[in-house]
Write a protein that holds these residues in place. Structure first.
Motif, PDB file in Angstrom:
ATOM      1  N   LYS A 175       0.832  -1.202   0.000  1.00 49.38           N
ATOM      2  CA  LYS A 175       0.000   0.000   0.000  1.00 49.38           C
ATOM      3  C   LYS A 175       0.872   1.260   0.000  1.00 49.38           C
ATOM      4  O   LYS A 175       0.539   2.263  -0.649  1.00 49.38           O
ATOM      5  CB  LYS A 175      -0.936   0.001   1.211  1.00 49.38           C
ATOM      6  N   LYS A 179       0.868   3.980  -3.028  1.00 49.85           N
ATOM      7  CA  LYS A 179       0.608   5.411  -2.819  1.00 49.85           C
ATOM      8  C   LYS A 179       1.688   6.261  -3.489  1.00 49.85           C
ATOM      9  O   LYS A 179       1.389   7.306  -4.097  1.00 49.85           O
ATOM     10  CB  LYS A 179       0.557   5.710  -1.319  1.00 49.85           C
ATOM     11  N   ASP A 208      -1.780  -2.663  -5.296  1.00 48.70           N
ATOM     12  CA  ASP A 208      -2.987  -2.659  -4.463  1.00 48.70           C
ATOM     13  C   ASP A 208      -4.228  -2.647  -5.355  1.00 48.70           C
ATOM     14  O   ASP A 208      -4.793  -1.594  -5.656  1.00 48.70           O
ATOM     15  CB  ASP A 208      -2.989  -1.433  -3.541  1.00 48.70           C
ATOM     16  N   THR A 210      -7.198  -3.317  -4.766  1.00 51.37           N
ATOM     17  CA  THR A 210      -8.482  -3.137  -4.067  1.00 51.37           C
ATOM     18  C   THR A 210      -8.881  -1.667  -3.936  1.00 51.37           C
ATOM     19  O   THR A 210      -9.948  -1.372  -3.396  1.00 51.37           O
ATOM     20  CB  THR A 210      -8.396  -3.743  -2.647  1.00 51.37           C
ATOM     21  N   ASP A 211      -8.054  -0.746  -4.421  1.00 48.38           N
ATOM     22  CA  ASP A 211      -8.310   0.684  -4.225  1.00 48.38           C
ATOM     23  C   ASP A 211      -8.963   1.283  -5.475  1.00 48.38           C
ATOM     24  O   ASP A 211      -8.355   1.348  -6.547  1.00 48.38           O
ATOM     25  CB  ASP A 211      -6.989   1.408  -3.919  1.00 48.38           C
ATOM     26  N   THR A 213      -9.524   4.279  -6.141  1.00 49.59           N
ATOM     27  CA  THR A 213      -8.875   5.529  -6.556  1.00 49.59           C
ATOM     28  C   THR A 213      -7.984   5.321  -7.776  1.00 49.59           C
ATOM     29  O   THR A 213      -7.957   6.147  -8.696  1.00 49.59           O
ATOM     30  CB  THR A 213      -8.021   6.103  -5.408  1.00 49.59           C
ATOM     31  N   GLY A 242     -14.789  -1.208  -5.880  1.00 50.71           N
ATOM     32  CA  GLY A 242     -15.149  -0.305  -4.793  1.00 50.71           C
ATOM     33  C   GLY A 242     -16.284  -0.848  -3.943  1.00 50.71           C
ATOM     34  O   GLY A 242     -16.253  -0.767  -2.704  1.00 50.71           O
ATOM     35  N   ASN A 245     -15.078  -3.602  -1.670  1.00 52.98           N
ATOM     36  CA  ASN A 245     -14.200  -3.178  -0.583  1.00 52.98           C
ATOM     37  C   ASN A 245     -14.752  -1.989   0.215  1.00 52.98           C
ATOM     38  O   ASN A 245     -14.013  -1.327   0.927  1.00 52.98           O
ATOM     39  CB  ASN A 245     -12.814  -2.826  -1.152  1.00 52.98           C
ATOM     40  N   ALA A 247     -15.823   1.025  -0.573  1.00 57.12           N
ATOM     41  CA  ALA A 247     -15.161   2.306  -0.842  1.00 57.12           C
ATOM     42  C   ALA A 247     -16.083   3.467  -0.483  1.00 57.12           C
ATOM     43  O   ALA A 247     -17.301   3.320  -0.405  1.00 57.12           O
ATOM     44  CB  ALA A 247     -14.770   2.392  -2.315  1.00 57.12           C
TER      45      ALA A 247
END
Length: 493
Positions: A175, A179, A208, A210-211, A213, A242, A245, A247
């Motif tokens: 993660k 980022k 990642d 699962t994000d 974004t 999303g 998970n 979101a």
């Protein structure tokens, strides 16, 4: 104000498309035209904040509050900007102040909760560990130095330590690096280096998956490259991930809005409308609301054009004509109205419907149809004659006379126009005592005659007949003179 609204909508579109500099420019131009509009400062504050310019965002938020101190959104803008600058106390105070005006405001409540959590985390990071000895005192009894202690310098705000990936779990490490890839992608995106941005966003997604974004960011790149189908697919996948998970609903709403934007670019307005509505169900924003309204207007216009069929309009007109002859004016209006929807540019249809309205004494509606008819064809004599008859029915003799006069300019020998004009002339020459009595019961006439400026003009016209032409050049004065002529108070030869 139309220009201000146009610039505001332009800014909203740019903000929705994450073109922050364009949004700021549009809002700034609008503010130059309307510096008291608190919404413009609020929108520009949002654009500055999304661009990472929190100082400018804070300044605009404070101006928003100054212009409208009871508007909750101004305080949420101020809180977000202050938080971006790391001024947690100011952010906390802004959210609290906003909640005084709107205690149930979800954005303010969430902002206060987030800032509280951030402050607690910051405080925990500054706590001194229990196993560290306190610093020795300068006034210890064992000290032989008589030199006074130097005044202590104000403590500088400690910079948060960069996390050490070696001390992280495997999941935390992924993660963390994801980022970093996203931040690199954002920097490239702002420079419009879309290939580089896409490379970083995809790397973040691999680390990642699962994000949501990262999916939204990838979709933004596709949208900028006009690869709208790819943008839609990426957003749909992002929404699926999303949902799985849990979101933030704002991120899901953003993905739906971007799908709507893509379909709009593809000119599939019905699908765009569907996805804008889905976005609104997740998170209502002014930008999406504006886009939805524009798409709905576009759909309505397309449907109107698709409905046009001159052949069917002619069929409906004939049905209306038959019913008019039978005296069934209400039903005739329905058929003429359908004919107008089928062929809105045919002036005869409005003229026919105006005739029905006249028979039913619905003079305002008939007059409106005559005006539309003349607008479509200013050489259509029958429209002026119909207008004259309606104005006679409304007791507006002078204006009726003008309508007949216009018809006679087009055809000096038209019998209906001549008859109407003569009737109006006779009505304007009726018994002077009766004219005065009726006129003085008219509040509008009374108001005109009480006006000192109008009394001076009337006196001037009486002494100098040539002054009439000069005064009739002023539309406001001309209307008042026409009203006095219509009531029979004055006559101009």
């Amino acid at each position: 104000m139309d220009k201000v609204n146009e610039l505001k909508e332009k800014g909203n579109k740019a903000l929705n498309a994450e073109k922050f500099d364009e949004a700021v420019a549009a809002y700034t131009e609008a503010i130059a035209l309307d510096g008291k509009n608190h919404v413009l400062y609020s929108n520009r504050s949002a654009a500055y904040a999304k661009a990472g310019k929190f100082a400018e965002a804070l300044e605009d938020a404070e101006q928003t509050i100054k212009l409208n101190p009871t508007w909750a959104k101004g305080y949420s803008r101020k809180g977000a900007a202050a938080a971006g600058l790391g001024d947690y106390m100011k952010a906390f105070e802004a959210y609290n102040e906003g909640l005084k005006h709107d205690p149930q405001n979800a954005v303010l409540l969430q902002g206060r909760q987030e800032i509280t959590a951030a402050v607690l985390q910051h405080m925990q990071g500054m706590n001194t560990p229990m196993d560290v000895d306190p610093p020795s005192s300068n006034t210890s009894s064992t000290s032989t130095s008589s030199k006074p202690a130097e005044p202590s310098k104000p403590a500088e705000k400690p910079k948060p330590a960069e996390p050490n990936p070696d001390e992280m779990t495997e999941e935390e490490r992924k993660k963390y690096f994801a980022k970093k890839e996203k931040e690199a992608g954002n920097a490239a995106y702002k420079k419009k280096e879309f290939d580089v941005a896409l490379k970083h966003y995809n790397a973040a997604l691999e680390l990642d998956p699962t994000d949501i974004t990262f999916y939204n960011n990838i979709a933004a790149v596709y949208f900028e490259r006009k690869e709208y189908e790819e943008c839609i697919k990426t957003c749909e996948k992002g929404i699926e991930i999303g949902r799985e998970n849990r979101a933030d609903f704002k991120l899901i709403g953003k993905a739906f809005a971007r799908i709507g934007n893509s379909y709009r670019k593809l000119e599939d307005y019905h699908k765009a409308k569907t996805y804008y509505e889905k976005a609104m169900s997740e998170h209502r924003t002014p930008e999406v609301k504006t886009s939805l309204s524009e798409v709905e207007s576009k759909i309505k216009d397309m449907e109107r054009k698709a409905y046009i069929d001159p052949a069917k309009a002619e069929e409906e007109k004939e049905k209306g004509n038959e019913l008019f002859k039978k005296g069934d004016y209400s039903t005739a209006i329905k058929h003429y109205s359908e004919a107008i929807r089928r062929n809105p540019d045919d002036p005869k249809l409005y003229s026919n419907r105006a005739a029905c309205y006249t028979k039913l004494a619905a003079f305002d509606l008939g007059l409106k149809d005559c005006e539309t008819c003349i607008k479509l064809d200013d050489k259509f004599i029958k429209a002026y004659i119909r207008k004259g008859k309606i104005l006679q029915g409304m007791q507006k003799t002078s204006k009726a006379s003008s309508a007949y006069q216009k018809a006679l300019e087009l055809d000096p020998n038209n019998a209906e126009a001549l008859e109407g004009y003569r009737t109006c002339a006779l009505n304007l020459q009726r018994n002077p005592q009766e004219v005065l009595k009726n006129a003085m019961n008219d509040p509008e006439v009374q108001q005109i005659l009480k006006d000192p400026a109008m009394r001076l003009i009337l006196e001037q016209m009486q002494n100098d007949p040539n002054a009439v032409k000069e005064h009739l050049q002023n539309p406001a004065i001309a209307d008042k003179i026409m009203k006095l002529m219509e009531s029979g108070i004055i006559q101009i030869h």
